[in-house]
Write a protein that holds these residues in place. Structure first.
Motif, short mmCIF file in Angstrom:
data_model
loop_
_atom_site.label_atom_id
_atom_site.label_comp_id
_atom_site.label_asym_id
_atom_site.label_seq_id
_atom_site.Cartn_x
_atom_site.Cartn_y
_atom_site.Cartn_z
N GLN A 140 0.84 -1.21 0.00
CA GLN A 140 0.00 0.00 0.00
C GLN A 140 0.87 1.26 0.00
O GLN A 140 0.54 2.25 -0.66
N ALA B 46 0.02 5.30 -10.55
CA ALA B 46 -0.64 4.40 -11.51
C ALA B 46 -0.31 4.83 -12.94
O ALA B 46 -0.04 3.99 -13.80
N LEU C 170 2.33 1.98 -3.40
CA LEU C 170 1.31 2.53 -4.31
C LEU C 170 0.76 3.88 -3.84
O LEU C 170 -0.08 4.48 -4.47
N GLY C 171 1.18 4.34 -2.66
CA GLY C 171 0.82 5.69 -2.23
C GLY C 171 -0.47 5.82 -1.44
O GLY C 171 -1.09 6.89 -1.45
N ASN C 172 -0.90 4.77 -0.75
CA ASN C 172 -2.11 4.89 0.07
C ASN C 172 -1.92 5.96 1.15
O ASN C 172 -1.04 5.84 2.00
N PRO C 173 -2.75 7.04 1.12
CA PRO C 173 -2.56 8.14 2.07
C PRO C 173 -2.81 7.76 3.53
O PRO C 173 -2.50 8.55 4.43
N LEU D 264 -1.38 -2.45 -8.28
CA LEU D 264 -1.47 -3.36 -7.14
C LEU D 264 -2.69 -4.26 -7.29
O LEU D 264 -3.79 -3.80 -7.58
N SER E 47 0.85 11.13 -5.60
CA SER E 47 -0.50 10.60 -5.31
C SER E 47 -0.62 9.19 -5.91
O SER E 47 0.14 8.84 -6.83
N PRO E 48 -1.60 8.39 -5.44
CA PRO E 48 -1.76 7.05 -6.00
C PRO E 48 -2.01 7.09 -7.51
O PRO E 48 -1.48 6.25 -8.24
N GLU E 49 -2.80 8.06 -7.98
CA GLU E 49 -3.13 8.09 -9.41
C GLU E 49 -1.91 8.42 -10.27
O GLU E 49 -1.76 7.94 -11.38
#
Lengths: 303, 239
Positions: free
Chosen positions: B49, B80, B52-55, B86, B75-77
């Motif tokens: 997580q 991506a 992948l950048g989960n805040p 993930l 940021s997660p996007e």
């Protein structure tokens, strides 16, 4: 939702002017004021002589949906409609009703009082779409009278609510009748008041009322949904709200009134927020936060 | 010098309950397959997580590089879009949204696959079985055209036949296309089908072992559990 070819609608009014009426053979479509003068029997359905609005009398089976379109196109236009629809015995009909403002900042006013009579054994699917500007005032007040064994599906969808929306719906359910109400409202900065009332007065009548409300930006939504049973009947209320923005407010009041020991009334209600986990999941799929919220909201409104 | 796709340097991270990752170091090359093994609550899913950048998880210190860029604060996007994906262990349900609608939104091009066709018109992860969830996740991942895919416990809750099927799809759709893979697994059952170049062992938020021979690690864990790993003289960083 914009009507793709507005010239083909059966009743089309812009501001206070009727632009077009297309008759359907065997049935009657008239301005309400004209119907008041032409048919004595309709007077019992109006409180007073109507000034504007439509009268639709369905006496013969119609295979394609009937369509009405009421637009506000001029700044500060004020509509005060009195509509009447009568579906004769055993007739099955679908009606698409669009009420909208052509611009986003017209400060218009749209009041509509409607009565819809479903004679015994008839069936009506009433799809009511609203799309308004940010400063409009809108107040639809509809009463459905369901006679014996009639069926109603009422879908109300408002993707662009006005500044003020006051939506009232009453359903009088006769013996063996059934009604299915689906209300979908996605509020941005609106003040929305909803009062839904289903009276299950007929033996073995049934009603399912479903509300899906989304509160965004500074919206304030207050919904009161009531099902009351006076005879052996069944009713279910399903009210779900989703508050998206920190400043949005929402209040849902589901109310069940049982006046008969053989009636069965149930409800479920909840107000929630968008799950952070869902949001993160979609962002990890490359959607921006805004795109992810829009997708979740669109999904919620479809459930 | 060997190319590096993902590089994690001394990464410390915390969640609501405190520190979870305590100085992670990891390197993964383009098209390389690596595995990450670890006991329950060792921080495996948190690491996925965080990458992948989960805040939800705060990075206390350390850096994450992808394609040479410092993405620690991305940021997660954005991650991506750079090509990171993930496969969730327990993905959330998205009610009212069909899988086909999401695939349409995220796909860079039309996906040609027969697996999971029956899932397309269903709401995302609603009433999906364990196997269906994995297929749905892999479909979404393929749609993203990633450079790196992290699989979080892809073999959990699946019987050996299903694990083999999932491994076949991973090999066909990702490994054969030179997409880098990090397989996170508790049981290690899928490793015999995917044959990772390196297997890492994560215990209490630290990677304590990196070994080429995954069989050797699985054998030790099967015999002694992760307790033996903790005592191993070849701890990562001490070799």
């Amino acid at each position: 939702m914009a009507m793709k070819n507005v010239k083909n609608v059966h009743f089309w009014q812009v501001d206070n002017k009727i632009k077009n009426i297309i008759q359907v053979p065997g049935n009657v479509i008239l301005p309400s004021a004209q119907a008041w003068r032409k048919f004595n029997w309709v007077k019992k359905y109006f409180d007073k002589e109507p000034k504007e609005g439509y009268f639709i009398w369905i006496k013969k089976q119609v295979d394609s949906p009937l369509a009405t379109c009421i637009n506000i196109a001029s700044p500060k236009a004020s509509q005060n409609l009195t509509n009447l629809m009568v579906v004769e015995k055993g007739i099955k009909v679908k009606s698409n009703v669009i009420c909208s403002a052509i611009g986003n900042n017209l400060c218009g006013s749209h009041r509509a009082r409607g009565k819809l009579i479903l004679k015994s054994g008839s069936s009506l699917e009433y799809n009511h779409f609203h799309q308004w500007g940010q400063n409009d005032f809108v107040s639809p007040d509809y009463e459905f009278i369901l006679e014996k064994n009639s069926r109603l599906i009422y879908n109300y969808k408002n993707s662009f609510p006005p500044k003020n929306l006051l939506l009232k719906t009453i359903i009088q359910s006769g013996e063996g009748s059934s009604s299915n109400l689906n209300l979908v409202i996605n509020s941005l900065n609106s003040k929305v008041g909803i009062l839904e009332n289903v009276n299950l007065s007929g033996l073995n009548s049934q009603a399912v009322m479903k509300l899906r409300l989304v509160g965004r930006e500074n919206s304030q939504t207050e919904a009161v949904s009531v099902i009351s049973a006076k005879s052996p009947s069944r009713g279910h209320l399903d009210c779900q709200g989703l508050v998206v923005s920190p400043k949005a407010k929402m209040s849902l009041t589901p109310r069940l009134i049982c006046q008969n020991k053989d009636a069965q009334l149930t409800h479920e209600a909840s107000i929630g927020k968008i799950s952070e986990e869902e949001l993160t999941y979609l962002r990890m799929r490359g959607l921006t936060e805004k795109e992810a919220i829009n997708l979740i909201v669109a999904g919620f409104l479809k459930t | 010098m060997k190319k590096v796709l993902l590089k994690i340097e001394s990464l410390w991270s915390k969640g609501d309950s405190g520190e979870i990752l305590r100085g992670i170091n990891l390197k993964l090359g383009p098209g390389e397959t690596q595995a990450l093994l670890g006991p329950n609550a060792s921080g495996k899913s948190t690491l996925a997580q965080v990458i992948l950048g989960n805040p939800k998880y705060k990075i206390i210190r350390g850096k994450i590089y992808f394609l040479g860029k410092d993405i620690t604060r991305f940021s997660p996007e954005r991650r991506a879009k750079l090509g990171m994906a993930l496969v969730w262990q327990m993905p959330p349900t998205i009610k009212g949204v069909k899988l086909s609608a999401l695939l349409e939104k995220i796909s860079k091009e039309k996906i040609e696959t027969t697996e999971g066709e029956e899932l397309l018109e269903r709401e995302i992860n609603v009433d999906f079985s364990g196997g269906e969830r994995k297929i749905s996740e892999i479909l979404q991942t393929i749609a993203l055209k990633p450079r790196l895919v992290i699989f979080d416990e892809v073999d959990s809750g699946l019987d050996i036949k299903k694990i083999e099927t999932v491994a076949k799809i991973i090999k066909r759709e990702l490994i054969s296309r030179k997409i880098a893979i990090l397989i996170i697994t508790h049981s290690g059952q899928i490793l015999k089908f995917l044959k990772p170049a390196f297997t890492n062992v994560l215990v209490k938020g630290r990677i304590i072992c990196k070994e080429k021979n995954y069989k050797k690690i699985l054998k030790v864990i099967a015999k002694y559990g992760y307790e033996k790993c903790k005592k191993c003289p070849f701890l990562a960083g001490r070799q």
